[in-house]
Motif scaffolding. Sequence first.
Motif, mmCIF file in Angstrom:
data_model
loop_
_atom_site.group_PDB
_atom_site.id
_atom_site.type_symbol
_atom_site.label_atom_id
_atom_site.label_comp_id
_atom_site.label_asym_id
_atom_site.label_seq_id
_atom_site.Cartn_x
_atom_site.Cartn_y
_atom_site.Cartn_z
ATOM 1 N N TRP A 14 2.413 -0.544 5.747
ATOM 2 C CA TRP A 14 2.384 -1.544 4.668
ATOM 3 C C TRP A 14 1.005 -1.619 4.036
ATOM 4 O O TRP A 14 0.841 -1.948 2.862
ATOM 5 N N TYR A 61 9.053 5.709 3.445
ATOM 6 C CA TYR A 61 8.352 4.518 2.964
ATOM 7 C C TYR A 61 7.041 4.929 2.276
ATOM 8 O O TYR A 61 6.675 4.360 1.245
ATOM 9 N N ARG A 67 0.903 0.900 1.324
ATOM 10 C CA ARG A 67 1.604 0.455 0.109
ATOM 11 C C ARG A 67 0.740 -0.542 -0.670
ATOM 12 O O ARG A 67 0.641 -0.469 -1.886
ATOM 13 N N ARG A 74 -0.093 0.351 -4.531
ATOM 14 C CA ARG A 74 0.986 -0.133 -5.410
ATOM 15 C C ARG A 74 0.501 -0.403 -6.837
ATOM 16 O O ARG A 74 1.258 -0.221 -7.789
ATOM 17 N N SER A 95 6.125 4.639 -1.721
ATOM 18 C CA SER A 95 4.885 3.969 -2.148
ATOM 19 C C SER A 95 4.165 4.847 -3.171
ATOM 20 O O SER A 95 3.617 4.364 -4.168
#
Length: 473
Positions: free
Chosen positions: A448, A377, A451, A455, A381
């Motif tokens: 998260w 993950y 990310r 992003r 990212s």
Amino acid sequence: MANALQRRGIERYRIVEKAATVGGTWRENTYPGAACDVPSHLYSLSFAPNAFWSCLFVGQPEIQAHLQSSWAPWIKRNQISFEWTLASLRWDDAAHCWIARSSKGDQLRSRFVVSALGGLHVPSLPDIPGHQRFNGVSWHSAKWQHAQPLSGKRIGVIGTGTSAIQLVPELAKLAGMLTVFQRTPVWVLPRPDLRIPEWMQRLLARLPLIRLALRGVLYLMLEVLSLTLLKPWTAFWARANARFHLWRQVRDPALRARLRPDYPLGCKRIALSNEYLPSFARENVHLESSAISAIEESGVRLADGRLVELDALIYATGFRPMDVIANICITGQSGRELSDAWRERPRAALGMAAHGFPNLFFLLGPNTALGHNSVLYMIESQVLHIDRLLERMRQRGQSRVEATQAAEQKFIDRIDRAFPGTAWAGGCNSWYIDATGQNIALWVGPSWRYRRLVRHPRDSDYRFDCSSTGTAA
Ligand code: NAP
């Protein structure tokens, strides 16, 4: 990264790989019992899903087979060079490009370089006095010698990290006598070893939304675990679970006491195993917690003077993450070496781009490893960030990008502010921490949040330039 480039229609890239095939850690680590302790439906690339995982936590052979079969659709054979070991990288500021040399002297020029070197493949072999005198066979867990017969032999394993936790139960089944040399006990949680029946695999293949929902649920469950690592007082339920697991699996109170860790759960990577602790109830398995003082011709000498005689000695002693980069000579802007820039501490803006090293990006660079969730993950990212940044540069006709010193510092400050008080800062030894106690490896926070941070690349984190010799390619 290759998949992202391919989707952009960029075909002019080359992947170089030191080995003869793909797989990274799953190609290198073939020790008995090697498996992933992140559920496979989560521990897989989002664009290369596999509905046919045979169980929740699959073993190394199944992961390696998946990796070997899944790269072909988006990487053409002429875009990857196997047995090409990177020896040096030198930045040419006039041409805005990197010159890469292999250990055999081959040369490649490239506008941008993305390092996907991985962190855990240079074995850490402890410098125990006399180790070269050992007359038996010995090797590191990541360099398994399958041709060496171990059945019925007196085997020693140094280390009780997550690699040892997986290989000890397998060695226990075949050893004449197995001695596990423990310096620090490890927290062990039960592993939900669920098989996925074939009808369910077919269902997951036919209904990708269900597979996606499963992936989402697994992701959320592991993110909850991150809370317990960030705020150790909330980890009471995990500690109680681990203590109950130990009590249920080890009936001898004296042995149980020696296997009970005295540092916060999660400080080292938490092990998941249903077989490790019961191994010590076997007559042919012995836990040795006296310190090792030397290695001699016939075995391991302990600090209390006893000699443990051995035919084979396995080093499950982990890796040297910093040596991965140190073994390659990377020369950036103004002749600056990366090993010098990172001497005190590896640092990169957003864990991806080091000031002074233009057009060079790191996947899983400093402080972007995870201790609680799927590291893929994080990698995806980072790929998203690099892909968007390069596309922006292509549109603007820019050919050079360099992280600012301020962006680098901002990321380090963010990590350092969040680190104290977490389980990882709980005072244990781990590869996350350097000799001075600095966290050099881990992202500190929910994945998260990373990310969200990366992003959309921010122009203010970088300095862009155009070259006279051409635009970004
Ligand atoms: P590790 O976690 O770094 O453990 C190394 C072990 O060797 C520790 O128990 C350490 O003791 C011991 N050790 C080192 N030097 C020693 C010495 N001189 N004398 C005695 N003992 C010594 O290494 P690892 O088990 O190979 O795991 C490394 C990482 O690989 C993990 O953290 C994880 O990220 C990854 N991994 C993942 C999986 C997975 O399923 N996803 C499986 C295996 C590994 P101390 O604790 O006292 O330092």
